[in-house]
Every structure is written in C-alpha cells, then in structure tokens.
Design a protein around this motif. Sequence first.
Motif, PDB file in Angstrom:
ATOM      1  N   ALA A   1      21.598   4.782 -17.353  1.00 56.03           N
ATOM      2  CA  ALA A   1      22.815   4.665 -18.008  1.00 56.03           C
ATOM      3  C   ALA A   1      23.700   3.770 -16.742  1.00 56.03           C
ATOM      4  N   GLY A   2      22.924   2.879 -16.097  1.00 60.08           N
ATOM      5  CA  GLY A   2      23.774   1.979 -15.433  1.00 60.08           C
ATOM      6  C   GLY A   2      23.976   2.317 -14.008  1.00 60.08           C
ATOM      7  N   GLN A   3      23.312   3.600 -13.526  1.00 60.96           N
ATOM      8  CA  GLN A   3      23.852   3.866 -12.391  1.00 60.96           C
ATOM      9  C   GLN A   3      22.733   3.141 -11.163  1.00 60.96           C
ATOM     10  N   SER A   4      23.031   3.258  -9.841  1.00 63.67           N
ATOM     11  CA  SER A   4      22.291   2.492  -8.801  1.00 63.67           C
ATOM     12  C   SER A   4      20.956   3.332  -8.936  1.00 63.67           C
ATOM     13  N   LEU A   5      19.968   2.264  -8.784  1.00 66.19           N
ATOM     14  CA  LEU A   5      18.542   2.677  -8.733  1.00 66.19           C
ATOM     15  C   LEU A   5      17.509   2.109  -8.159  1.00 66.19           C
ATOM     16  N   VAL A   6      16.860   2.264  -7.201  1.00 71.91           N
ATOM     17  CA  VAL A   6      15.773   1.573  -6.628  1.00 71.91           C
ATOM     18  C   VAL A   6      14.594   2.537  -6.810  1.00 71.91           C
ATOM     19  N   ILE A   7      13.391   1.831  -7.477  1.00 75.36           N
ATOM     20  CA  ILE A   7      12.130   2.404  -7.565  1.00 75.36           C
ATOM     21  C   ILE A   7      11.343   1.727  -6.468  1.00 75.36           C
ATOM     22  N   VAL A   8      10.621   2.713  -5.783  1.00 70.69           N
ATOM     23  CA  VAL A   8       9.472   2.013  -4.995  1.00 70.69           C
ATOM     24  C   VAL A   8       8.228   2.465  -5.285  1.00 70.69           C
ATOM     25  N   THR A   9       7.108   1.417  -5.440  1.00 68.68           N
ATOM     26  CA  THR A   9       5.743   1.908  -5.765  1.00 68.68           C
ATOM     27  C   THR A   9       4.815   0.938  -4.880  1.00 68.68           C
ATOM     28  N   TYR A  10       3.496   1.315  -5.446  1.00 68.90           N
ATOM     29  CA  TYR A  10       2.404   0.409  -4.966  1.00 68.90           C
ATOM     30  C   TYR A  10       1.467  -0.153  -5.995  1.00 68.90           C
ATOM     31  N   PRO A  11       0.543  -1.062  -5.641  1.00 69.50           N
ATOM     32  CA  PRO A  11      -0.258  -1.487  -6.667  1.00 69.50           C
ATOM     33  C   PRO A  11      -1.200  -0.453  -7.508  1.00 69.50           C
ATOM     34  N   GLU A  12      -1.706   0.697  -6.785  1.00 71.07           N
ATOM     35  CA  GLU A  12      -2.399   1.565  -7.302  1.00 71.07           C
ATOM     36  C   GLU A  12      -1.702   2.197  -8.502  1.00 71.07           C
ATOM     37  N   ALA A  13      -0.375   2.821  -7.972  1.00 74.47           N
ATOM     38  CA  ALA A  13       0.389   3.294  -8.830  1.00 74.47           C
ATOM     39  C   ALA A  13       0.942   2.642 -10.285  1.00 74.47           C
ATOM     40  N   MET A  14       1.403   1.469  -9.765  1.00 79.01           N
ATOM     41  CA  MET A  14       1.819   0.253 -10.982  1.00 79.01           C
ATOM     42  C   MET A  14       0.677   0.059 -11.960  1.00 79.01           C
ATOM     43  N   THR A  15      -0.549   0.133 -11.555  1.00 79.56           N
ATOM     44  CA  THR A  15      -1.595  -0.526 -12.399  1.00 79.56           C
ATOM     45  C   THR A  15      -2.095   0.523 -13.437  1.00 79.56           C
ATOM     46  N   GLU A  16      -1.625   1.820 -13.023  1.00 75.36           N
ATOM     47  CA  GLU A  16      -2.241   3.012 -14.004  1.00 75.36           C
ATOM     48  C   GLU A  16      -0.972   3.054 -15.218  1.00 75.36           C
ATOM     49  N   LYS A  17      -1.543   2.733 -16.305  1.00 73.02           N
ATOM     50  CA  LYS A  17      -0.628   2.933 -17.582  1.00 73.02           C
ATOM     51  C   LYS A  17      -0.086   4.348 -17.750  1.00 73.02           C
ATOM     52  N   VAL A  18       1.158   3.975 -18.438  1.00 75.57           N
ATOM     53  CA  VAL A  18       1.847   5.515 -18.590  1.00 75.57           C
ATOM     54  C   VAL A  18       1.771   5.810 -20.215  1.00 75.57           C
ATOM     55  N   ILE A  19       2.576   6.989 -20.475  1.00 76.23           N
ATOM     56  CA  ILE A  19       2.569   7.518 -21.858  1.00 76.23           C
ATOM     57  C   ILE A  19       3.750   6.479 -22.569  1.00 76.23           C
TER      58      ILE A  19
ATOM     59  N   GLU B   1       0.920  -1.209  -0.094  1.00 74.77           N
ATOM     60  CA  GLU B   1      -0.073   0.111   0.007  1.00 74.77           C
ATOM     61  C   GLU B   1       0.931   1.444   0.014  1.00 74.77           C
ATOM     62  N   LYS B   2       0.205   2.285  -0.205  1.00 71.34           N
ATOM     63  CA  LYS B   2       0.898   3.684  -0.308  1.00 71.34           C
ATOM     64  C   LYS B   2       1.796   4.085   0.955  1.00 71.34           C
ATOM     65  N   GLU B   3       1.100   3.872   2.365  1.00 69.95           N
ATOM     66  CA  GLU B   3       2.072   4.010   3.302  1.00 69.95           C
ATOM     67  C   GLU B   3       3.118   3.378   3.504  1.00 69.95           C
ATOM     68  N   GLU B   4       2.954   1.966   3.235  1.00 69.76           N
ATOM     69  CA  GLU B   4       4.213   1.357   3.471  1.00 69.76           C
ATOM     70  C   GLU B   4       5.437   1.750   2.508  1.00 69.76           C
ATOM     71  N   ALA B   5       4.830   1.849   1.030  1.00 69.87           N
ATOM     72  CA  ALA B   5       5.861   2.399   0.127  1.00 69.87           C
ATOM     73  C   ALA B   5       6.565   3.624   0.736  1.00 69.87           C
ATOM     74  N   GLN B   6       5.880   4.487   1.256  1.00 70.85           N
ATOM     75  CA  GLN B   6       6.444   5.812   2.000  1.00 70.85           C
ATOM     76  C   GLN B   6       7.651   5.425   2.980  1.00 70.85           C
ATOM     77  N   TYR B   7       7.231   4.392   3.691  1.00 69.82           N
ATOM     78  CA  TYR B   7       8.261   4.080   4.727  1.00 69.82           C
ATOM     79  C   TYR B   7       9.332   3.294   4.086  1.00 69.82           C
ATOM     80  N   PHE B   8       9.348   2.460   3.244  1.00 77.18           N
ATOM     81  CA  PHE B   8      10.342   1.804   2.420  1.00 77.18           C
ATOM     82  C   PHE B   8      11.075   2.846   1.592  1.00 77.18           C
ATOM     83  N   PHE B   9      10.526   3.935   1.075  1.00 75.37           N
ATOM     84  CA  PHE B   9      11.174   4.820   0.271  1.00 75.37           C
ATOM     85  C   PHE B   9      12.195   6.089   1.185  1.00 75.37           C
ATOM     86  N   ASN B  10      11.770   6.050   2.342  1.00 73.89           N
ATOM     87  CA  ASN B  10      12.316   6.873   3.382  1.00 73.89           C
ATOM     88  C   ASN B  10      13.555   5.871   4.026  1.00 73.89           C
ATOM     89  N   ASP B  11      13.221   4.738   4.171  1.00 72.92           N
ATOM     90  CA  ASP B  11      14.396   3.868   4.744  1.00 72.92           C
ATOM     91  C   ASP B  11      15.359   3.821   3.731  1.00 72.92           C
TER      92      ASP B  11
END
Length: 317
Positions: free
Chosen positions: A117-135, A62-72
């Motif tokens: 370009a191969g840099q260190s990268l972590v993307i944090v998300t949750y179902p409602e955001a992931m299910t919404e298609k993008v351009i 869920e959104k709140e949990e994603a925010q905790y993961f993001f901050n940590d």
Amino acid sequence: MIVKEFLSIYKSDGIVQHISEQIRQAKSGQSFHIKGLCGALDTVLMAATLPEKTPYLIICEEKEEAQYFFNDLQSLLGDASVILFPMSHKKPYVWEEVDNANVLMRAEVLNVLSNFAGQSLVIVTYPEAMTEKVINRKSLVKNTLSIRVGDKIDRNFVAETLNEYDFERTDFVYEAGQYSVRGGILDVFSYAAEYPYRIDFFGDEVDSIRTFHPETQLSIQSVSAMHLIPDVQTKLIQETRESFFTFLPANTKIWIKDQSIIFDVIEQYFEKGQAAYEANSSSDINLLNKPEERWETIKSTKKQLQEFVCVEFGKRA
C-alpha cells in the motif's frame, strides 16, 4: 547521535541527493553503476536514498552477505521496513530438506507484496532465493482469507476454511499452521506472519485483532486486518509457479551487487536442478515440475530485470 540524525547528514549531501534524483527519475529498463562504495556505505546509501512509496529489492552475492545487509538496514530503517526473502529448499529437488522458517518468511514477503500500500519497504535477497519460482499471484489471492476489524463473519466458516488449509486445531497456538478456539476468541498462526493472531468476536462481528507472542501468549500490538494463507510449499504445490519479479510493484528499484557473479550462481543452480531432475526421471520418484518450471534461468532473469530500474554496485560493472 540517533539514526534519523545520522541519515539526515547523508540525505543533505550533494552527491547523495544527485544519486537519489537519478534513481527517482530513471525509467524502467535503465541501469547504472555506482562506484566507490566501501564498508557499510552501500547500506547507508540505500537507506538515505529510499524514496517514499517505492520499494527497493537488494540482490546480494550470497546468503551470508544478505543477512549482513538485512541487519544493517533494519538498524537504519527499522524492523518493519526491511524483510528478508530466503530460499526454501536446501538443494534443488531434495524436497525433504526444507527450512520451515524460511518457507514462512517467503510466504510473508509474498503476502506483503500482494497487499503493498505504498509503505517504505526494502526486500533483501540472494541468487539462490531469487531463482526459485513462487506460487502464482492468482492462486495466492484465491487461497487467501482476509479478515478485518468490523467484518461480519461466522467463526465456524473461519474454522472450516482453516481445516481446508490443513491447519491443525490445538489447545494453544505456538507454530505456523495451528489454530485454537476458546469461546469468542480464535487464535491462528498464519504462514504469512511472523507472529500468531488473536481474533476477538462479538457475536459474528470481528471486534479486535491482535498479534501475540506464542511463548508468553501476551499481546504485542493491535492490527486492523490479517491475511491467512495455507502452506504454499505443500498445499499449493500443484499450482503453476512464476517468477518472484511478478510480485514486485512496477516502480520497484533493484540494487544488484556484481551482476555477473549473480548470473553465474543462477546458472550453476539451474544446472544442478536439471542434473537432479534427469537423475531422478528414470526412477519411481514423482517430480512435479521440470527445471524451467521450478527455477529461473539466466535468460528469464535478464528479461525480468529489463522491466525495472537497476542500480549496480560492487567491483564489476
């Protein structure tokens, strides 16, 4: 104890090294479940096993949990290595209820992935955001203006392009979608950046590019390049949409917490969008897309996940 020393303890642990090796050697379509993670051990394990030049996508419940993961994870890996991918609309097909800050963050993530370009990268998300298609990627690239230090480019051309992107010309730039021109200096706030850019021209040559704080107008740091894109929610709304997964590099490792719960949320979200579409289809409201063109289904999500290495964690395998 500093963060690097803290992570080095975990990186030298035999079990963590074994997990890291399993993740590194796994091939697309493989998935496995890690048990026994409690407290903040999940975020520590993610930070300790993050390979070089390999992104992590973390799907929380869920959104709140994603925010905790993001901050940590920001505390463990640094702000530049971790980004949050939120949802843009508060409800399906309620177009007026848009969170502009979230739209900006989504555009920033797409821009980072398009220029990965191969840099260190972590993307944090949750179902409602992931299910919404993008351009779609093709339209995003087509509508992106990239400017680099040393480029020879006419300032008037940049201003005309910004006008085509529906950017507003102001005296001072303080929010996304604005630009200003003062002599040989052009300030612009892209929809794909956290801070606005200040471009110094020497004639028609880009002499320097800096980010600056919109409130103090003071420079933050110098950069070698910048990317300008329009508001993908309004300017490019007529363009076809595609799955967020299509923007991920092929070597991305996906961490999923309690996959069955996430699928339940995706199904409920799609059904709500479908109900809203059917309720408005008989009215005068012009709906731009059918539910399946705008939102992911369980079937499409499972198909996309099969193309990546998936690491499940949580109570349910």
